[in-house]
Scaffold this motif. Structure first.
Motif, PDB file in Angstrom:
ATOM      1  N   ALA A 123     -14.954  89.521  54.868  1.00 51.70           N
ATOM      2  CA  ALA A 123     -15.077  89.284  56.311  1.00 51.70           C
ATOM      3  C   ALA A 123     -13.705  89.134  56.962  1.00 51.70           C
ATOM      4  O   ALA A 123     -13.455  89.660  58.048  1.00 51.70           O
ATOM      5  CB  ALA A 123     -15.923  88.042  56.565  1.00 51.70           C
ATOM      6  N   ALA A 124     -12.797  88.408  56.291  1.00 47.78           N
ATOM      7  CA  ALA A 124     -11.456  88.209  56.842  1.00 47.78           C
ATOM      8  C   ALA A 124     -10.702  89.528  56.951  1.00 47.78           C
ATOM      9  O   ALA A 124     -10.102  89.842  57.993  1.00 47.78           O
ATOM     10  CB  ALA A 124     -10.681  87.216  55.974  1.00 47.78           C
ATOM     11  N   LEU A 125     -10.715  90.321  55.880  1.00 51.11           N
ATOM     12  CA  LEU A 125      -9.984  91.594  55.891  1.00 51.11           C
ATOM     13  C   LEU A 125     -10.621  92.589  56.855  1.00 51.11           C
ATOM     14  O   LEU A 125      -9.923  93.348  57.530  1.00 51.11           O
ATOM     15  CB  LEU A 125      -9.932  92.178  54.484  1.00 51.11           C
ATOM     16  N   ALA A 126     -11.958  92.588  56.917  1.00 55.65           N
ATOM     17  CA  ALA A 126     -12.626  93.472  57.877  1.00 55.65           C
ATOM     18  C   ALA A 126     -12.284  93.068  59.303  1.00 55.65           C
ATOM     19  O   ALA A 126     -12.098  93.930  60.177  1.00 55.65           O
ATOM     20  CB  ALA A 126     -14.138  93.426  57.663  1.00 55.65           C
ATOM     21  N   GLY A 127     -12.180  91.748  59.541  1.00 55.93           N
ATOM     22  CA  GLY A 127     -11.785  91.285  60.860  1.00 55.93           C
ATOM     23  C   GLY A 127     -10.397  91.752  61.246  1.00 55.93           C
ATOM     24  O   GLY A 127     -10.134  92.111  62.399  1.00 55.93           O
ATOM     25  N   LEU A 128      -9.487  91.762  60.286  1.00 54.64           N
ATOM     26  CA  LEU A 128      -8.134  92.260  60.548  1.00 54.64           C
ATOM     27  C   LEU A 128      -8.117  93.767  60.759  1.00 54.64           C
ATOM     28  O   LEU A 128      -7.373  94.286  61.589  1.00 54.64           O
ATOM     29  CB  LEU A 128      -7.214  91.905  59.381  1.00 54.64           C
ATOM     30  N   GLN A 129      -8.939  94.475  60.003  1.00 55.62           N
ATOM     31  CA  GLN A 129      -8.870  95.936  60.002  1.00 55.62           C
ATOM     32  C   GLN A 129      -9.596  96.595  61.158  1.00 55.62           C
ATOM     33  O   GLN A 129      -9.100  97.563  61.750  1.00 55.62           O
ATOM     34  CB  GLN A 129      -9.438  96.474  58.684  1.00 55.62           C
ATOM     35  N   ARG A 130     -10.780  96.102  61.500  1.00 58.48           N
ATOM     36  CA  ARG A 130     -11.605  96.818  62.463  1.00 58.48           C
ATOM     37  C   ARG A 130     -10.944  97.047  63.828  1.00 58.48           C
ATOM     38  O   ARG A 130     -11.065  98.139  64.385  1.00 58.48           O
ATOM     39  CB  ARG A 130     -12.938  96.082  62.670  1.00 58.48           C
ATOM     40  N   PRO A 131     -10.224  96.064  64.390  1.00 61.52           N
ATOM     41  CA  PRO A 131      -9.564  96.357  65.668  1.00 61.52           C
ATOM     42  C   PRO A 131      -8.563  97.503  65.570  1.00 61.52           C
ATOM     43  O   PRO A 131      -8.470  98.333  66.485  1.00 61.52           O
ATOM     44  CB  PRO A 131      -8.867  95.033  66.011  1.00 61.52           C
ATOM     45  N   ALA A 132      -7.819  97.565  64.466  1.00 61.65           N
ATOM     46  CA  ALA A 132      -6.860  98.659  64.298  1.00 61.65           C
ATOM     47  C   ALA A 132      -7.580  99.992  64.180  1.00 61.65           C
ATOM     48  O   ALA A 132      -7.158 100.999  64.774  1.00 61.65           O
ATOM     49  CB  ALA A 132      -5.996  98.401  63.058  1.00 61.65           C
ATOM     50  N   LEU A 133      -8.672 100.023  63.435  1.00 66.66           N
ATOM     51  CA  LEU A 133      -9.446 101.260  63.295  1.00 66.66           C
ATOM     52  C   LEU A 133     -10.075 101.678  64.620  1.00 66.66           C
ATOM     53  O   LEU A 133      -9.967 102.835  65.036  1.00 66.66           O
ATOM     54  CB  LEU A 133     -10.543 101.065  62.249  1.00 66.66           C
ATOM     55  N   ASP A 134     -10.735 100.729  65.270  1.00 63.70           N
ATOM     56  CA  ASP A 134     -11.458 101.062  66.498  1.00 63.70           C
ATOM     57  C   ASP A 134     -10.526 101.456  67.637  1.00 63.70           C
ATOM     58  O   ASP A 134     -10.860 102.322  68.453  1.00 63.70           O
ATOM     59  CB  ASP A 134     -12.326  99.880  66.926  1.00 63.70           C
ATOM     60  N   SER A 135      -9.372 100.810  67.707  1.00 65.45           N
ATOM     61  CA  SER A 135      -8.436 101.120  68.788  1.00 65.45           C
ATOM     62  C   SER A 135      -7.623 102.374  68.500  1.00 65.45           C
ATOM     63  O   SER A 135      -6.911 102.874  69.374  1.00 65.45           O
ATOM     64  CB  SER A 135      -7.486  99.939  69.016  1.00 65.45           C
ATOM     65  N   LEU A 136      -7.731 102.900  67.286  1.00 73.00           N
ATOM     66  CA  LEU A 136      -6.975 104.099  66.923  1.00 73.00           C
ATOM     67  C   LEU A 136      -7.583 105.355  67.528  1.00 73.00           C
ATOM     68  O   LEU A 136      -6.862 106.311  67.843  1.00 73.00           O
ATOM     69  CB  LEU A 136      -6.929 104.211  65.396  1.00 73.00           C
ATOM     70  N   LEU A 137      -8.897 105.371  67.705  1.00 66.90           N
ATOM     71  CA  LEU A 137      -9.579 106.590  68.128  1.00 66.90           C
ATOM     72  C   LEU A 137      -9.035 107.137  69.435  1.00 66.90           C
ATOM     73  O   LEU A 137      -8.784 108.347  69.564  1.00 66.90           O
ATOM     74  CB  LEU A 137     -11.083 106.318  68.263  1.00 66.90           C
ATOM     75  N   ALA A 138      -8.813 106.258  70.412  1.00 65.38           N
ATOM     76  CA  ALA A 138      -8.339 106.721  71.722  1.00 65.38           C
ATOM     77  C   ALA A 138      -6.905 107.231  71.673  1.00 65.38           C
ATOM     78  O   ALA A 138      -6.464 107.906  72.615  1.00 65.38           O
ATOM     79  CB  ALA A 138      -8.446 105.595  72.748  1.00 65.38           C
ATOM     80  N   ARG A 139      -6.164 106.924  70.597  1.00 63.21           N
ATOM     81  CA  ARG A 139      -4.793 107.422  70.456  1.00 63.21           C
ATOM     82  C   ARG A 139      -4.734 108.788  69.768  1.00 63.21           C
ATOM     83  O   ARG A 139      -3.737 109.499  69.894  1.00 63.21           O
ATOM     84  CB  ARG A 139      -3.958 106.421  69.640  1.00 63.21           C
TER      85      ARG A 139
END
Length: 434
Positions: A123-139
């Motif tokens: 849960a901790a690592l997914a919490g760190l990772q998901r914003p980076a993954l999700d915000s990457l798409l628009a870039r």
């Protein structure tokens, strides 16, 4: 005929135009195929060790705090550092946690407490990772291709979600936990290698360091946008009341259908896939708020029906319909988020998004597990589905701007479109983001 068929088939433009999108798509598929093995083996192992629905549902409680804390921090981190680096390091960490599960399963008498520790770590690592993954798409995908990219990402998830749970259910049932966890380790190794090939994604110029003030700024922005607030609230309610996945092993027992456990986990993805395979119309539609509301309502109604009926094949049909509803709602949420959020806040808002679509399932696991221990699995499922429908209705009435959202007229969506085309927004447009 060909033109009509092309109008409903998925739009492959993002796949053709972006190398990084192709890499991210493939990496996500490999990661999911590995994760789903652990996703099914872990609750089943807890069930074998304890025999308690509450002990299985407690996974959600263990995961909740790490997800909240690291999800918010991960959003601020994604705005401040290279998002590719965050993705690589967290993916490697998830692979190491899979190794822990494998080593524990190899013990003559596997221990219970490491399972909860790993669940919290994931849960901790997914919490760190998901914003980076999700915000990457628009870039990495042009603004006018975001809806199509969201549909293709959903198609990727469904490809894994259909075959993965069915395969994992067979592997766990007939080979045990060790092969399942070993498969997870191998998949994460491959995923890390693919993530390393992504193009670096540095933060915007003059990006702030991660801080509580920065997190609060993102929260204020979300709170000031009724449309965004509506997407978060509807998804949170839908998942809290109608996410019963962790009690599927007990539902299979009640229906005397242990053989169908893997199918229960994959049925929702079948419905999602059917919707995605006919998603060509998504790129031509701008009323994405309606997707969120209708999809969440359909999810709740179908879950209520799945809990009410006693025929296993009808249960699978209704779970598939629930998956289609969730897919429709997810397409609406993802498109609204990517169309309206400014890039400088995208990571922090993605952190809030992680909370909205992750905390709900975690709390939903606790609710479903506790209620199943009291009433049985079936009442826990159908009552949650009805509560979901009621909650979505109340939220829709309280946040009417979500229903009326139109990408062609919404001010935030028009500003984001102007940014991607190089048009300079006016002074009032810039002030509106602050």
């Amino acid at each position: 005929m060909k033109k009509k068929l092309a109008s409903v088939l998925p739009d492959l433009t993002p796949w053709r135009s972006s190398r990084d999108f192709r890499l991210l798509w493939a990496q996500g598929l490999v990661t999911y195929l590995g994760s789903v093995m652990a996703l099914i083996a872990l609750p089943l192992q807890i069930k074998e060790l304890t025999g308690s629905p509450l002990a299985v549902g407690a996974m959600g409680a263990v995961e909740l705090v790490p997800l909240v804390v690291f999800g918010l921090y991960g959003g601020a981190l994604a705005d401040a550092v290279d998002r590719r680096k965050v993705i690589v390091l967290t993916e490697a960490g998830l692979g190491l946690l899979a190794v822990v599960l494998l080593l524990n399963a190899l013990l003559p008498h596997p221990m219970l407490w490491p399972l909860y520790v790993v669940a919290a770590g994931v849960a901790a690592l997914a919490g760190l990772q998901r914003p980076a993954l999700d915000s990457l798409l628009a870039r990495i995908v042009p603004h006018d291709q975001l809806a199509a990219a969201a549909a293709l990402n959903a198609l990727r998830w469904q490809a894994g979600a259909i075959g993965g749970p069915a395969l994992a259910g067979l592997v766990v049932a007939y080979a045990g936990n060790v092969p399942a966890y070993a498969t997870t380790v191998v998949c994460f190794c491959g995923s890390v290698l693919m993530c390393r090939r992504l193009t670096p994604v540095p933060p915007v110029e003059h990006a702030e360091k991660p801080s509580l003030r920065g997190i609060a700024e993102g929260a204020r922005y979300a709170w000031s946008r009724p449309v965004l607030l509506g997407t978060y609230a509807v998804d949170l309610a839908a998942m809290f009341f109608a996410f019963p996945n962790t009690i599927f092993p007990f539902l299979a027992d009640e229906l005397d259908a242990d053989w169908a456990l893997g199918l229960m986990y994959s049925a929702g993805a079948v419905g999602s896939l059917l919707l995605s395979l006919t998603s060509g119309w998504v790129s031509r539609t701008q009323r994405h708020g309606l997707f969120v509301v209708f999809g969440a309502t359909g999810w709740g109604l179908a879950m209520a029906a799945a809990g009410w009926v006693s025929d296993i094949w009808l249960v699978l049909v209704f779970l598939a319909l629930a998956g289609a509803g969730d897919m429709l709602s997810g397409l609406g949420r993802s498109t609204i988020w990517n169309q309206t959020i400014p890039d400088r806040l995208r990571g922090r808002l993605a952190g809030i998004e992680v909370l909205s679509y992750s905390i709900g399932p975690q709390l939903g696991q606790v609710r479903a597990g506790a209620m199943a221990g009291w009433t049985g699995a079936r009442p826990a499922i159908w009552s949650g589905g009805l509560a979901c429908v009621a909650a979505v209705g109340l939220l829709t009435a309280a946040l009417p701007k979500l229903v009326s959202y139109d990408a062609g007229t919404d001010e935030d969506a028009r500003r984001r479109a102007a940014e991607t085309t190089g048009t300079t927004p006016g002074r009032a447009d810039v002030a509106a983001d602050l």
